[in-house]
Design a protein around this motif. Structure first.
Motif, PDB file in Angstrom:
ATOM      1  N   CYS A 142       0.951  -1.184  -0.030  1.00 49.43           N
ATOM      2  CA  CYS A 142      -0.176  -0.084   0.077  1.00 49.43           C
ATOM      3  C   CYS A 142       0.872   1.237  -0.008  1.00 49.43           C
ATOM      4  CB  CYS A 142      -0.999  -0.101   1.270  1.00 49.43           C
ATOM      5  SG  CYS A 142      -2.209  -1.355   1.227  1.00 49.43           S
ATOM      6  N   ASP A 143       2.004   1.346   0.821  1.00 48.06           N
ATOM      7  CA  ASP A 143       2.883   2.286   0.748  1.00 48.06           C
ATOM      8  C   ASP A 143       3.365   2.684  -0.699  1.00 48.06           C
ATOM      9  OD1 ASP A 143       2.446   2.926   3.402  1.00 48.06           O
ATOM     10  OD2 ASP A 143       4.084   2.046   4.045  1.00 48.06           O
ATOM     11  N   GLN A 144       3.753   1.762  -1.308  1.00 47.73           N
ATOM     12  CA  GLN A 144       4.149   1.932  -3.004  1.00 47.73           C
ATOM     13  C   GLN A 144       3.335   2.837  -3.658  1.00 47.73           C
ATOM     14  OE1 GLN A 144       6.955   0.732  -4.571  1.00 47.73           O
ATOM     15  NE2 GLN A 144       7.721   0.308  -2.606  1.00 47.73           N
ATOM     16  N   LEU A 145       1.950   2.823  -3.193  1.00 47.35           N
ATOM     17  CA  LEU A 145       1.090   3.699  -4.082  1.00 47.35           C
ATOM     18  C   LEU A 145       1.648   5.379  -4.092  1.00 47.35           C
ATOM     19  CD1 LEU A 145      -2.212   2.211  -3.014  1.00 47.35           C
ATOM     20  CD2 LEU A 145      -1.243   2.419  -5.213  1.00 47.35           C
ATOM     21  N   SER A 146       2.348   5.568  -3.121  1.00 47.80           N
ATOM     22  CA  SER A 146       2.711   7.204  -2.707  1.00 47.80           C
ATOM     23  C   SER A 146       3.839   7.367  -4.078  1.00 47.80           C
ATOM     24  CB  SER A 146       3.050   7.293  -1.558  1.00 47.80           C
ATOM     25  OG  SER A 146       2.049   7.164  -0.621  1.00 47.80           O
ATOM     26  N   ARG A 147       4.537   6.523  -4.362  1.00 46.36           N
ATOM     27  CA  ARG A 147       5.449   6.617  -5.280  1.00 46.36           C
ATOM     28  C   ARG A 147       4.846   6.852  -6.751  1.00 46.36           C
ATOM     29  NH1 ARG A 147       9.272   2.082  -5.659  1.00 46.36           N
ATOM     30  NH2 ARG A 147      10.696   3.587  -6.440  1.00 46.36           N
ATOM     31  N   TRP A 148       3.861   6.722  -7.091  1.00 48.12           N
ATOM     32  CA  TRP A 148       3.041   6.618  -8.574  1.00 48.12           C
ATOM     33  C   TRP A 148       2.437   7.977  -8.575  1.00 48.12           C
ATOM     34  CZ3 TRP A 148       3.469   2.761 -12.056  1.00 48.12           C
ATOM     35  CH2 TRP A 148       4.189   1.804 -11.662  1.00 48.12           C
ATOM     36  N   VAL A 149       3.212   9.088  -8.604  1.00 49.41           N
ATOM     37  CA  VAL A 149       2.632  10.408  -8.755  1.00 49.41           C
ATOM     38  C   VAL A 149       3.135  11.143  -9.979  1.00 49.41           C
ATOM     39  CG1 VAL A 149       1.698  10.378  -6.253  1.00 49.41           C
ATOM     40  CG2 VAL A 149       4.096  11.209  -7.075  1.00 49.41           C
ATOM     41  N   TYR A 150       4.023  10.298 -10.671  1.00 44.27           N
ATOM     42  CA  TYR A 150       4.590  11.152 -11.986  1.00 44.27           C
ATOM     43  C   TYR A 150       3.809  10.835 -13.081  1.00 44.27           C
ATOM     44  CZ  TYR A 150       8.077  12.371  -8.622  1.00 44.27           C
ATOM     45  OH  TYR A 150       8.621  12.838  -7.582  1.00 44.27           O
ATOM     46  N   ALA A 151       3.721  11.691 -13.870  1.00 40.27           N
ATOM     47  CA  ALA A 151       3.287  11.385 -15.427  1.00 40.27           C
ATOM     48  C   ALA A 151       4.029  12.328 -16.503  1.00 40.27           C
ATOM     49  CB  ALA A 151       1.804  11.714 -15.566  1.00 40.27           C
ATOM     50  N   GLY A 152       4.537  11.653 -17.557  1.00 37.95           N
ATOM     51  CA  GLY A 152       5.473  12.392 -18.424  1.00 37.95           C
ATOM     52  C   GLY A 152       6.816  12.981 -17.685  1.00 37.95           C
ATOM     53  N   GLY A 153       7.251  12.424 -16.619  1.00 39.61           N
ATOM     54  CA  GLY A 153       8.298  12.872 -15.651  1.00 39.61           C
ATOM     55  C   GLY A 153       7.801  14.051 -14.730  1.00 39.61           C
ATOM     56  N   ARG A 154       6.772  14.467 -14.640  1.00 40.01           N
ATOM     57  CA  ARG A 154       6.377  15.486 -13.899  1.00 40.01           C
ATOM     58  C   ARG A 154       5.430  15.005 -12.778  1.00 40.01           C
ATOM     59  NH1 ARG A 154       3.725  18.150 -18.419  1.00 40.01           N
ATOM     60  NH2 ARG A 154       1.820  18.023 -16.899  1.00 40.01           N
ATOM     61  N   ARG A 155       5.717  15.364 -11.589  1.00 40.50           N
ATOM     62  CA  ARG A 155       4.916  15.262 -10.276  1.00 40.50           C
ATOM     63  C   ARG A 155       3.659  16.031 -10.478  1.00 40.50           C
ATOM     64  NH1 ARG A 155       5.763  13.615  -4.576  1.00 40.50           N
ATOM     65  NH2 ARG A 155       4.503  14.731  -3.303  1.00 40.50           N
ATOM     66  N   LEU A 156       2.427  15.377 -10.615  1.00 42.43           N
ATOM     67  CA  LEU A 156       1.266  15.919 -10.819  1.00 42.43           C
ATOM     68  C   LEU A 156       0.284  15.991  -9.428  1.00 42.43           C
ATOM     69  CD1 LEU A 156       0.123  14.546 -14.314  1.00 42.43           C
ATOM     70  CD2 LEU A 156       1.426  16.685 -13.770  1.00 42.43           C
ATOM     71  N   ALA A 157      -0.164  17.183  -8.924  1.00 39.07           N
ATOM     72  CA  ALA A 157      -0.775  17.201  -7.923  1.00 39.07           C
ATOM     73  C   ALA A 157      -2.189  16.350  -7.711  1.00 39.07           C
ATOM     74  CB  ALA A 157      -1.090  18.644  -7.634  1.00 39.07           C
ATOM     75  N   GLY A 158      -2.819  16.020  -9.045  1.00 35.81           N
ATOM     76  CA  GLY A 158      -4.089  15.138  -8.988  1.00 35.81           C
ATOM     77  C   GLY A 158      -3.659  14.054  -8.641  1.00 35.81           C
ATOM     78  N   LEU A 159      -2.433  13.313  -9.151  1.00 36.61           N
ATOM     79  CA  LEU A 159      -1.814  12.034  -8.904  1.00 36.61           C
ATOM     80  C   LEU A 159      -1.420  12.128  -7.351  1.00 36.61           C
ATOM     81  CD1 LEU A 159       0.169  10.802 -11.991  1.00 36.61           C
ATOM     82  CD2 LEU A 159      -2.193  10.243 -11.446  1.00 36.61           C
ATOM     83  N   VAL A 160      -1.098  13.097  -6.837  1.00 34.89           N
ATOM     84  CA  VAL A 160      -0.534  12.913  -5.420  1.00 34.89           C
ATOM     85  C   VAL A 160      -1.743  12.681  -4.469  1.00 34.89           C
ATOM     86  CG1 VAL A 160       0.043  14.191  -3.469  1.00 34.89           C
ATOM     87  CG2 VAL A 160       1.291  14.267  -5.470  1.00 34.89           C
ATOM     88  N   LYS A 161      -3.104  13.448  -4.794  1.00 35.20           N
ATOM     89  CA  LYS A 161      -4.292  13.196  -4.040  1.00 35.20           C
ATOM     90  C   LYS A 161      -4.966  12.005  -4.236  1.00 35.20           C
ATOM     91  CE  LYS A 161      -4.911  18.380  -4.244  1.00 35.20           C
ATOM     92  NZ  LYS A 161      -5.810  19.414  -5.063  1.00 35.20           N
ATOM     93  N   ARG A 162      -4.849  11.446  -5.593  1.00 34.73           N
ATOM     94  CA  ARG A 162      -5.677  10.349  -5.789  1.00 34.73           C
ATOM     95  C   ARG A 162      -4.904   8.980  -5.178  1.00 34.73           C
ATOM     96  NH1 ARG A 162      -7.403   8.490 -11.801  1.00 34.73           N
ATOM     97  NH2 ARG A 162      -8.147   6.345 -11.305  1.00 34.73           N
ATOM     98  N   ARG A 163      -3.381   9.177  -5.082  1.00 31.27           N
ATOM     99  CA  ARG A 163      -2.762   8.097  -4.555  1.00 31.27           C
ATOM    100  C   ARG A 163      -2.814   7.919  -3.015  1.00 31.27           C
ATOM    101  NH1 ARG A 163      -3.200   6.370  -9.235  1.00 31.27           N
ATOM    102  NH2 ARG A 163      -1.413   6.439 -10.443  1.00 31.27           N
ATOM    103  N   ALA A 164      -2.984   8.978  -2.463  1.00 24.10           N
ATOM    104  CA  ALA A 164      -3.383   9.205  -0.925  1.00 24.10           C
ATOM    105  C   ALA A 164      -4.755   8.872  -0.578  1.00 24.10           C
ATOM    106  CB  ALA A 164      -3.167  10.685  -0.532  1.00 24.10           C
ATOM    107  N   THR A 165      -5.706   8.802  -1.709  1.00 25.41           N
ATOM    108  CA  THR A 165      -6.952   8.286  -1.337  1.00 25.41           C
ATOM    109  C   THR A 165      -6.896   6.720  -1.595  1.00 25.41           C
ATOM    110  OG1 THR A 165      -8.082  10.069  -2.102  1.00 25.41           O
ATOM    111  CG2 THR A 165      -9.326   8.029  -2.317  1.00 25.41           C
TER     112      THR A 165
END
Length: 167
Positions: A133-156
């Protein structure tokens, strides 16, 4: 787990699979939104409806709400099928609906290939649920950029994934 009730309380269809499906639909719809006309996602991939991508999606297409619902059902069905294929039967048999929903949202977003090759899946199949489950927090990049929407989604997704584990 302050937001967990928001996803779990959304009304179950019935049974563990129905609960997982209901939760995953809520998460995916919340983070993807629904657009009846195709658009490029943040990294330029043509997308339509509720996060649907693929070789048949071209810019300037339109779909009806009913077509979008069918695409979402098919896409989530594929995500749950991937979980059933890739997660060991022993782990899968005891997985709570909230964790299945979190994984379905994740697979929907990143694809089965990335899920199948992930450390998240290796940890899960080894029985290390918290580490998975902790690995989910690592998957917040798209196209090499950290995306705020992915940070929030992965937290959920992480919150749902950890539901029921002892602190």
């Amino acid at each position: 787990m302050k937001n967990l009730g928001r996803w779990i309380g959304g009304g179950a269809i019935g049974g563990a699979c129905g609960i997982a499906l209901s939760i995953s639909i809520g998460v995916v719809k919340h983070y993807e939104g629904t657009e009846l006309e195709s658009y490029p996602d943040p990294v330029g991939i043509p997308t339509i409806c509720t996060g649907h991508t693929g070789p048949t999606v071209k810019l300037h297409q339109t779909k009806t709400p009913e077509e979008c619902e069918a695409l979402l059902a098919g896409d989530l069905g594929k995500a749950f099928d991937a979980i059933d294929r890739d997660v060991s039967p022993e782990i899968n048999a005891t997985m709570p609906p909230a964790r299945r929903a979190a994984l379905a949202s994740f697979v929907f977003n990143v694809g089965e290939g990335k899920f199948a090759r992930s450390t998240l899946l290796r940890e899960l199949n080894a029985g290390n649920v918290r580490a998975a489950c902790d690995q989910l927090s690592r998957w917040v990049y798209a196209g090499g950029r950290r995306l705020a929407g992915l940070v929030k989604r992965r937290a959920t997704e992480r919150e749902l994934c950890l539901a029921g584990l002892e602190q």
